[in-house]
Design a protein around this motif. Sequence first.
Motif, mmCIF file in Angstrom:
data_model
loop_
_atom_site.group_PDB
_atom_site.id
_atom_site.type_symbol
_atom_site.label_atom_id
_atom_site.label_comp_id
_atom_site.label_asym_id
_atom_site.label_seq_id
_atom_site.Cartn_x
_atom_site.Cartn_y
_atom_site.Cartn_z
ATOM 1 N N ALA A 1 -4.737 3.107 -7.410
ATOM 2 C CA ALA A 1 -4.856 4.529 -7.078
ATOM 3 C C ALA A 1 -6.143 5.096 -7.663
ATOM 4 C CB ALA A 1 -3.656 5.295 -7.622
ATOM 5 N N VAL A 2 -6.549 6.248 -7.134
ATOM 6 C CA VAL A 2 -7.734 6.958 -7.618
ATOM 7 C C VAL A 2 -7.322 8.166 -8.450
ATOM 8 C CG1 VAL A 2 -9.788 8.260 -6.926
ATOM 9 C CG2 VAL A 2 -9.109 6.228 -5.641
ATOM 10 N N SER A 3 -6.335 8.903 -7.962
ATOM 11 C CA SER A 3 -5.895 10.127 -8.616
ATOM 12 C C SER A 3 -4.416 10.319 -8.319
ATOM 13 C CB SER A 3 -6.691 11.329 -8.096
ATOM 14 O OG SER A 3 -6.346 11.564 -6.737
ATOM 15 N N ARG A 4 -3.873 11.440 -8.739
ATOM 16 C CA ARG A 4 -2.431 11.648 -8.576
ATOM 17 C C ARG A 4 -2.019 11.786 -7.118
ATOM 18 N NH1 ARG A 4 -0.968 17.646 -9.981
ATOM 19 N NH2 ARG A 4 -2.790 18.784 -9.234
ATOM 20 N N PHE A 5 -2.939 12.194 -6.235
ATOM 21 C CA PHE A 5 -2.587 12.321 -4.828
ATOM 22 C C PHE A 5 -3.510 11.539 -3.895
ATOM 23 C CE2 PHE A 5 -0.577 16.431 -6.301
ATOM 24 C CZ PHE A 5 0.722 15.933 -6.214
ATOM 25 N N MET B 1 4.554 7.235 -4.572
ATOM 26 C CA MET B 1 5.415 6.153 -4.089
ATOM 27 C C MET B 1 5.268 4.907 -4.958
ATOM 28 S SD MET B 1 7.275 7.066 -1.499
ATOM 29 C CE MET B 1 7.498 8.462 -2.603
ATOM 30 N N SER B 2 4.037 4.569 -5.334
ATOM 31 C CA SER B 2 3.804 3.374 -6.146
ATOM 32 C C SER B 2 4.422 3.524 -7.531
ATOM 33 C CB SER B 2 2.303 3.100 -6.262
ATOM 34 O OG SER B 2 1.747 2.810 -4.997
ATOM 35 N N TRP B 3 4.279 4.703 -8.119
ATOM 36 C CA TRP B 3 4.852 4.925 -9.451
ATOM 37 C C TRP B 3 6.375 4.871 -9.409
ATOM 38 C CZ3 TRP B 3 2.446 8.266 -13.762
ATOM 39 C CH2 TRP B 3 1.114 7.904 -13.951
ATOM 40 N N LEU B 4 6.977 5.491 -8.413
ATOM 41 C CA LEU B 4 8.441 5.474 -8.311
ATOM 42 C C LEU B 4 8.937 4.059 -8.047
ATOM 43 C CD1 LEU B 4 9.081 8.734 -6.253
ATOM 44 C CD2 LEU B 4 9.524 8.378 -8.691
ATOM 45 N N GLY C 1 -3.980 7.616 -3.443
ATOM 46 C CA GLY C 1 -3.441 6.370 -3.970
ATOM 47 C C GLY C 1 -3.878 5.135 -3.221
ATOM 48 N N GLY C 2 -3.051 4.102 -3.326
ATOM 49 C CA GLY C 2 -3.358 2.829 -2.701
ATOM 50 C C GLY C 2 -3.436 2.892 -1.196
ATOM 51 N N ASP C 3 -2.713 3.857 -0.590
ATOM 52 C CA ASP C 3 -2.818 4.002 0.868
ATOM 53 C C ASP C 3 -4.224 4.421 1.280
ATOM 54 O OD1 ASP C 3 -2.489 6.459 -0.378
ATOM 55 O OD2 ASP C 3 -1.138 7.272 1.136
ATOM 56 N N ALA C 4 -4.846 5.307 0.501
ATOM 57 C CA ALA C 4 -6.216 5.738 0.795
ATOM 58 C C ALA C 4 -7.217 4.607 0.537
ATOM 59 C CB ALA C 4 -6.575 6.961 -0.044
ATOM 60 N N ILE C 5 -6.974 3.805 -0.504
ATOM 61 C CA ILE C 5 -7.833 2.643 -0.760
ATOM 62 C C ILE C 5 -7.743 1.676 0.421
ATOM 63 C CG2 ILE C 5 -8.236 0.655 -2.264
ATOM 64 C CD1 ILE C 5 -9.022 3.310 -3.513
ATOM 65 N N GLY C 6 -6.534 1.504 0.960
ATOM 66 C CA GLY C 6 -6.361 0.672 2.135
ATOM 67 C C GLY C 6 -7.130 1.215 3.329
ATOM 68 N N GLY D 1 0.853 -1.185 0.000
ATOM 69 C CA GLY D 1 0.000 0.000 0.000
ATOM 70 C C GLY D 1 0.885 1.230 0.000
ATOM 71 N N GLY D 2 0.562 2.191 -0.824
ATOM 72 C CA GLY D 2 1.361 3.410 -0.886
ATOM 73 C C GLY D 2 0.646 4.458 -1.705
#
Length: 627
Positions: free
Chosen positions: A320-324, A274-277, A326-331, A269-270
Motif C-alpha cells: 500500500a501507499v497510504s490509508r486509502f 481490505m488488506s489490513w482486515l 492500497g495494493g489495488d492502486a499499485i496493481g 490485490g486489495g
Amino acid sequence: MNRMVTVEAGLTVLDAIREAGIQFEAICGGKGTCGKCRVIRVSGKVSEEGSVCAKFLTLDEQRKGYCLACLVRVWTDAVFTIPIESRIDTPQILLDVARTIGTIHPSVHKYQVEKNTTGPTAILGPSIRFTGYTGKRPVMTEEQRQVILHANGPLTGVISLDGGTSRLISLEEGDTTGSLFGIALDLGTTTVVGLLIDLITGEVIRRASTLNRQITLGEELVTRIAIGRKEDGRAELRAAALGSINEVIHKLTRDAGIMDSEINDICIGGNTVMSWLFAGRDPTPLEYVDAHIPTDPIILTAKDCGIATGPDVLVYCLPAVSRFVGGDAIGDVLTAGIHKKMEISLLIDLGTNGEIILGNKDWLVSTSCASGPAFEGAGMRSGMRAMRGAIDTVKIGLDGHVTIHVIGDTEPKGICGSGIIDVAAEMARAGILDFSGKFVDTAPGVRQGENGPEFLLVPALKTATGKDIVITSEDMAYLMDSKAAVLAAITVLLQKYRLRLHDIQHVFLAGAFGSFGNIDHLISFGILPEFPSAKFHRIGNGSLAGAYACLLSIDARREATEIAERMGYIDLLVDNDFIEEYWAALRIPGKEELFPSRFPKKHRIHQTGMSNSVSNSSSGTSSGSFR
C-alpha cells in the motif's frame, strides 16, 4: 428465499438475515442511514423505529408492509419476504485481465528430491538435494527432513524464493514437476474475483467470482473500520472475507478438477482497509490523517490467515501507499505501466473510494477521494448493483423519450452505475437538469414526487418490482457531490504539479467504472475534465491484473514495492485547495477552463480577443465573434 433461522428475541431482521447467510443489500451496515435493507413483514410481533423508516419508504410501501431490516426487532416467530430489489442476484463482475508479463519467473518452483545415503558424504548422514535447483540451501523443518528420509518413492519439493529466503513449503508424492498452480485474487470492497493460473505457462485456466461477504456488515470502508476497532468485530470481518476467498478458490479448483491442496502460491490485490482486515490488523490507525502506512507487502502463510490450501503456502498482498491508496492502486499502475512511460499519464479507478494517480517514469503522486458508492448504484432511490435486471445504458431524447438497455435483457429492477452516469449526462443534454444539477420543473418527464421533483425513467407497469424507477432530486444531489469530489481531486493534482490539460498524454480508466462508463458522458457530466491531447485506455480490473503479474513474476513484486515506496500521496481531507475546487465542481460540467469545447464562446474570446478588440475600435460596433 425459503430460509428459516432461529435468533434471540429482540434481534433485528438484519441480524437474522446475516445468521441465515443470505446475501442482502445493507450498504450502511445497519446504521439506518441508507434505506436499502428493505423487507416486507408478513406476520409476527415486531417493534420498529417508524420515523426513520418513513424517511426512506413511501406511504404506499409502508401500507404494503415494507420496513427496514436494520430497524425492526423481532419478538415472536415471524415471517418476512425479501423483495426483489433487496436481493443480490447474479452480479455482473469484471473478470477481464490484461497479460502484462513477458518472462515468467514465479516465486515458487518444483524440483524432484534426491537423497544420498551412500558414498563419502553419507558418513556425516544422508544428504538431500533438489534436481536442477541452484541457489541458497532451502530452509526446511525437521518434520520435512524426516518425511524425505523415510520416503519409499519419489518426492517433489515446492520451494519458495520470495522474501530473499529459499524455503521448502511442501512435499508432494511422485513427480509433479509438470504442474504448478497459483491463485490471483482481487479482494474488493464489494466483490472477490479470482484466477487459477498455470505458473509454468502463464495460462489463465479458470475464472471465478463472488460477492464479498463483508457487504452485509456494511459497504463503506469507514463502516468496516469502525466495526474492526473491536477484536470481535475484526474477527467477524476477517472471517467474512476468508469465507469469500475460500469460496472462490474452491470454485476454481473444482471446475479445473484439481485439489485445493495443489495450489502452490497466492497473490492478492486489495485496498489498504481490505488488506489490513484480511491480515487481522487493527484498522483504527486508518482513521487518522497522519497514519504511518508501511509500504512493505503483507506476506502470510495460508495457515496463519485461514485459507484452505496447503498450510505453508505463502499469501502475498500487494503493498500500500497510504490509508486509502492500497495494493489495488499499485496493481493498476503495474497494469497501465505509467511508471515506465516518458509521457505524463493520469490513472483513475473509481468505486466506493476513488484512487487517482498522476505521473510518469520519473515521479508518481496519488490521492483518494470519497466518491461514495453512487457510481456503483448505491445510495440512489432506484440504484442497484450491476446485476441481472439493472439498467446499464440510457438515452434520452429532447422530447424526454427514454431508451434503456437492461442486463440480462429482462424487466428492469433498478439502475446501476454506468446507467446512472448515462442518465445524468443525458438529462443535462436534454435540458432536464440545469447547470447546478437541479430538475427543470417544466422539462418533459419531470414530475413532483413525495420528496420533491423527480424524473420518471421507467413506469411501474414495465418494471420487475412493480414500482416506478425514478431519479429523484436527492439522488441528483448525492451524484453531484460524488462527481464534484472526483473532478476536484483531479484538478488539485494538476494544480499542485502546475500541469495543463494538454500536458496529459494518457488517461487510464480502471475497474468497472473504466470498463463500462461512457467516456463522453463522463466528460459532459463533469466527472472527468477534457484532455485534448490524451489517449484514453480501459485497463479493466487492474487490481486483479496486478496480482496476476506478481503471481507470475518475482520481479513484478519488487517493482510493486518500488512503486509504493516512491509514490507521493496528497491527503485531500487536510488540503485547502480541495474545498475550493469541490465547490467549483458542483455544476455541470464544471470550471470553464477544464472544459474548453463545452464553452466555445468564451474560449473563442480568450484566444482571439486582442485582435477582435482592435478591429472593433474602428467600426464602433459589436463583433459577431463575441456571440
